[in-house]
Motif scaffolding. Structure first.
Motif, PDB file in Angstrom:
ATOM      1  N   PHE A 131       0.800  -1.209   0.154  1.00  0.00           N
ATOM      2  CA  PHE A 131       0.082   0.194   0.503  1.00  0.00           C
ATOM      3  C   PHE A 131       1.061   0.915  -0.441  1.00  0.00           C
ATOM      4  O   PHE A 131       0.089   1.918  -0.520  1.00  0.00           O
ATOM      5  N   HIS A 132       1.876   0.737   0.197  1.00  0.00           N
ATOM      6  CA  HIS A 132       3.340   2.295   0.539  1.00  0.00           C
ATOM      7  C   HIS A 132       3.386   2.726  -1.050  1.00  0.00           C
ATOM      8  O   HIS A 132       4.316   3.631  -1.180  1.00  0.00           O
ATOM      9  N   THR A 133       3.109   2.040  -1.947  1.00  0.00           N
ATOM     10  CA  THR A 133       4.019   2.213  -3.235  1.00  0.00           C
ATOM     11  C   THR A 133       2.604   2.199  -4.163  1.00  0.00           C
ATOM     12  O   THR A 133       2.545   2.346  -6.160  1.00  0.00           O
ATOM     13  N   ILE A 134       1.253   2.168  -3.652  1.00  0.00           N
ATOM     14  CA  ILE A 134       0.129   2.938  -4.137  1.00  0.00           C
ATOM     15  C   ILE A 134       0.226   4.378  -5.275  1.00  0.00           C
ATOM     16  O   ILE A 134       1.174   5.046  -4.502  1.00  0.00           O
ATOM     17  N   PRO A 135       0.750   4.742  -6.754  1.00  0.00           N
ATOM     18  CA  PRO A 135       0.578   5.681  -7.594  1.00  0.00           C
ATOM     19  C   PRO A 135      -0.116   6.967  -6.260  1.00  0.00           C
ATOM     20  O   PRO A 135      -1.272   6.755  -6.011  1.00  0.00           O
ATOM     21  N   LEU A 136       0.327   7.889  -6.265  1.00  0.00           N
ATOM     22  CA  LEU A 136       0.163   8.868  -5.281  1.00  0.00           C
ATOM     23  C   LEU A 136      -1.045   9.541  -6.142  1.00  0.00           C
ATOM     24  O   LEU A 136      -2.002  10.396  -5.993  1.00  0.00           O
ATOM     25  N   GLU A 137      -1.209   9.524  -7.213  1.00  0.00           N
ATOM     26  CA  GLU A 137      -2.169  10.292  -8.338  1.00  0.00           C
ATOM     27  C   GLU A 137      -3.454   9.338  -8.437  1.00  0.00           C
ATOM     28  O   GLU A 137      -4.747  10.268  -8.763  1.00  0.00           O
ATOM     29  N   ILE A 138      -3.621   8.507  -7.756  1.00  0.00           N
ATOM     30  CA  ILE A 138      -4.611   7.878  -8.095  1.00  0.00           C
ATOM     31  C   ILE A 138      -5.042   6.968  -6.097  1.00  0.00           C
ATOM     32  O   ILE A 138      -6.816   6.614  -6.336  1.00  0.00           O
ATOM     33  N   LEU A 139      -4.682   8.217  -5.672  1.00  0.00           N
ATOM     34  CA  LEU A 139      -5.530   8.438  -4.127  1.00  0.00           C
ATOM     35  C   LEU A 139      -6.158   9.710  -3.831  1.00  0.00           C
ATOM     36  O   LEU A 139      -6.161  10.743  -5.283  1.00  0.00           O
ATOM     37  N   PRO A 140      -7.241   9.693  -3.138  1.00  0.00           N
ATOM     38  CA  PRO A 140      -8.195  10.725  -2.883  1.00  0.00           C
ATOM     39  C   PRO A 140      -7.756  12.197  -2.327  1.00  0.00           C
ATOM     40  O   PRO A 140      -5.992  11.610  -1.446  1.00  0.00           O
ATOM     41  N   ALA A 141      -8.141  12.558  -1.585  1.00  0.00           N
ATOM     42  CA  ALA A 141      -7.441  14.017  -1.642  1.00  0.00           C
ATOM     43  C   ALA A 141      -7.304  13.950  -0.136  1.00  0.00           C
ATOM     44  O   ALA A 141      -8.032  12.973   0.720  1.00  0.00           O
ATOM     45  N   MET A 142      -6.002  14.079   0.772  1.00  0.00           N
ATOM     46  CA  MET A 142      -5.477  13.876   1.809  1.00  0.00           C
ATOM     47  C   MET A 142      -4.447  14.426   2.525  1.00  0.00           C
ATOM     48  O   MET A 142      -3.782  14.822   1.539  1.00  0.00           O
ATOM     49  N   ARG A 143      -5.162  14.862   3.515  1.00  0.00           N
ATOM     50  CA  ARG A 143      -4.101  15.750   4.098  1.00  0.00           C
ATOM     51  C   ARG A 143      -2.483  15.352   3.775  1.00  0.00           C
ATOM     52  O   ARG A 143      -2.640  14.469   4.276  1.00  0.00           O
ATOM     53  N   GLY A 144      -1.361  16.419   3.763  1.00  0.00           N
ATOM     54  CA  GLY A 144      -0.031  15.871   3.863  1.00  0.00           C
ATOM     55  C   GLY A 144       0.737  16.377   4.930  1.00  0.00           C
ATOM     56  O   GLY A 144       0.187  17.371   5.641  1.00  0.00           O
ATOM     57  N   LEU A 145       1.429  15.294   5.905  1.00  0.00           N
ATOM     58  CA  LEU A 145       2.333  15.574   6.729  1.00  0.00           C
ATOM     59  C   LEU A 145       3.694  15.150   7.094  1.00  0.00           C
ATOM     60  O   LEU A 145       4.101  14.370   7.105  1.00  0.00           O
ATOM     61  N   PRO A 146       4.897  16.322   6.454  1.00  0.00           N
ATOM     62  CA  PRO A 146       6.358  15.795   6.486  1.00  0.00           C
ATOM     63  C   PRO A 146       6.579  15.375   8.030  1.00  0.00           C
ATOM     64  O   PRO A 146       5.616  16.332   9.270  1.00  0.00           O
ATOM     65  N   ALA A 147       7.736  14.999   8.193  1.00  0.00           N
ATOM     66  CA  ALA A 147       7.476  14.823   9.770  1.00  0.00           C
ATOM     67  C   ALA A 147       7.758  15.489  10.571  1.00  0.00           C
ATOM     68  O   ALA A 147       7.839  15.526  11.229  1.00  0.00           O
ATOM     69  N   ALA A 148       8.937  16.966  10.449  1.00  0.00           N
ATOM     70  CA  ALA A 148       9.160  17.868  10.982  1.00  0.00           C
ATOM     71  C   ALA A 148       7.232  19.011  10.748  1.00  0.00           C
ATOM     72  O   ALA A 148       7.717  19.036  12.307  1.00  0.00           O
ATOM     73  N   GLU A 149       6.573  19.194  10.257  1.00  0.00           N
ATOM     74  CA  GLU A 149       5.150  18.843  10.457  1.00  0.00           C
ATOM     75  C   GLU A 149       4.460  18.495  11.506  1.00  0.00           C
ATOM     76  O   GLU A 149       3.596  18.803  12.532  1.00  0.00           O
ATOM     77  N   GLU A 150       4.874  17.002  11.541  1.00  0.00           N
ATOM     78  CA  GLU A 150       3.859  16.147  12.440  1.00  0.00           C
ATOM     79  C   GLU A 150       4.797  16.516  13.566  1.00  0.00           C
ATOM     80  O   GLU A 150       3.698  16.527  15.002  1.00  0.00           O
ATOM     81  N   LEU A 151       5.989  16.744  13.926  1.00  0.00           N
ATOM     82  CA  LEU A 151       6.679  16.994  15.407  1.00  0.00           C
ATOM     83  C   LEU A 151       6.442  17.804  15.544  1.00  0.00           C
ATOM     84  O   LEU A 151       5.466  17.746  16.502  1.00  0.00           O
TER      85      LEU A 151
END
Lengths: 120, 348
Positions: free
Chosen positions: B162-182
């Motif tokens: 599931f980590h290699t599902i192409p991003l372009e076929i995913l529904p819109a979701m929040r992105g959360l880079p590590a620094a922001e998550e911290l």
């Protein structure tokens, strides 16, 4: 605190035993789960009343050594947290970590002693 | 659209059964009956219902409905906090189950959805599989003795898919880079106004090692742990509860799987109480996720341990602030001490 018996600790113990012996066998589902949580919470209170005082005193002594200042436990923990966050303790990491581990072990001894990993 | 409301003359089950009869008639034909409708416990912020659809041809389809709660549960909002709230909606969640299944992850089928109207909140249906989701039973019960040695590899393999599902076929979701998550968890902890020096040490440790978080970006499950996997006697048959899904670093899912809180007493088995990290990484590579660095997983295990401690405190303060008074949440507050202890064992 009054010293007459039952002591506060003995009252808490009596309530915990009541829940375990008389409520637990007669409830199920969500209520049984919450009864178990309540019993655990009272056991934490009992352990804290028995052992928390000396633990607090030892923690405060360690904090005085570490920070070179005086205050109550709340103030000293706030000061240590600020110092770790600002990087002011970066040159004493070993001592800070020793203190934090000891403090965390004490907290676990009160909250859930079975969780401690015995190291041989 | 009007909000869904509970009709006071009906029980929640009666009102839902009427909704289900109409919805399933559209899918399986008129006259489809609903049997054995039962609300499952667990997951206070979502409603999960189990039932059988009895079709006119006599066949029976066991189903699960997961929908938003009808009685609006109070949830802490954290709207001023970086990252805000992280949960996806039920329609996105159901779509993610479908996409994971199509990518080769063992999954229950999601055949259709439930739109919200004046009688129901929105949700999705999934086929009900026979299996175990309770982590404690998965690590202990004899029934899963043959499954356990395979599970670390299998969950790694599933994540690699599931980590290699192409991003372009995913529904819109929040992105959360590590620094922001911290920063997100940092801000939540500050909101408690309760100094916790052990957690501060953890934040500092992570902040100094942010480069270990890795730079890949993928669909993350967000709550990938023993407790959200479905297992039968042969091994993994489903990855459940995608409501915390987001775009982020895929290693965060694997590190979360290694947090001690879901080892259920089997603390020497770092992965979910049933396996070790080498098996997890081998499975991940075989699943197409590439070879991951154990140091990166360790970073995320530390992050996950701190994160779980803060999530425990969120529940505790939901009680203390009077939003939802319950002894359960008060008790969970003390579990933060367990995560603080775990965290300090992991750090140097």
């Amino acid at each position: 605190m009054p010293t007459d018996r039952p002591t506060a600790a003995e009252l808490v113990e009596a309530v915990r035993e009541f829940l375990a012996d008389h409520v637990t066998p007669n409830v199920e589902g969500q209520l049984a789960f919450h009864t178990r949580v309540a019993i655990n919470a009272l056991a934490i209170v009992e352990r804290t009343m028995a052992d928390g005082g000396p633990m607090d005193a030892a923690e405060l002594e360690r904090l005085k050594d570490l920070l070179g200042q005086d205050g109550d436990l709340g103030e000293m923990n706030a000061a240590l947290s600020r110092a770790i966050r600002s990087g002011a303790m970066d040159d004493q990491r070993g001592a800070v970590l020793d203190h934090l581990r000891k403090t965390a072990e004490d907290k676990i001894a009160l909250a859930n002693p079975k969780y401690l990993i015995q190291r041989g | 659209m009007a909000e869904a409301v509970q009709d006071p003359k009906l029980t929640a089950g009666e009102q839902l059964a009427a909704v289900l009869r109409e919805r399933l008639a559209e899918e399986y034909g008129p006259g489809t009956e609903i049997e054995a409708l039962l609300r499952l416990s667990g997951g206070a912020s979502r409603e999960t219902w189990s039932f059988d659809a009895l079709k006119l041809d006599g066949t029976r389809q066991p189903l699960i409905l997961k929908r938003d709660p009808m009685d609006r549960q109070v949830e802490k909002q954290y709207e001023g906090v970086p990252g805000g709230r992280l949960n996806v909606g039920r329609l996105v969640e159901g779509r993610l189950l479908q996409l994971a299944g199509e990518a080769g992850v063992p999954m229950p089928k999601v055949p259709f959805f439930l739109d919200k109207d004046e009688r129901t909140t929105e949700g999705f249906f999934s086929h009900r599989l026979v299996g175990e989701a309770l982590g404690r039973r998965i690590v202990r019960d004899d029934a899963y003795a043959a499954a356990r040695p395979k599970l670390a590899y299998q969950v790694g393999h599933a994540a690699g898919r599931f980590h290699t599902i192409p991003l372009e076929i995913l529904p819109a979701m929040r992105g959360l880079p590590a620094a922001e998550e911290l920063l997100h968890y940092r801000a939540i902890m500050d909101s408690f106004h309760q100094p916790q020096a052990g957690f501060e040490y953890g934040f500092r440790w992570l902040q100094e090692r942010l480069q270990l978080a890795g730079e890949r970006y993928a669909l993350c499950h967000g709550d990938f742990r023993n407790g959200n996997i479905l297992v039968d006697q042969d091994g993994l048959i489903g990855v459940l509860d995608w409501e915390s899904a987001h775009l982020g670093n895929p290693s965060s899912d694997l590190g979360w799987m290694c947090v001690r809180s879901w080892r259920y007493g089997y603390h020497d088995n770092i992965v979910g109480g049933f396996g070790d990290v080498a098996e997890l990484l081998d499975g991940y590579e075989a699943g197409g996720g590439g070879r991951l660095d154990a140091e990166e997983i360790y970073f995320w295990q530390v992050f996950g341990t701190l994160r779980w401690g803060i999530l425990c405190m969120i529940l505790c303060f939901t009680h203390l602030d009077g939003e939802q008074r319950t002894v359960e949440y008060a008790g969970i507050g003390r579990r933060a001490a367990e995560t603080e202890y775990d965290l300090l064992q992991l750090l140097d």
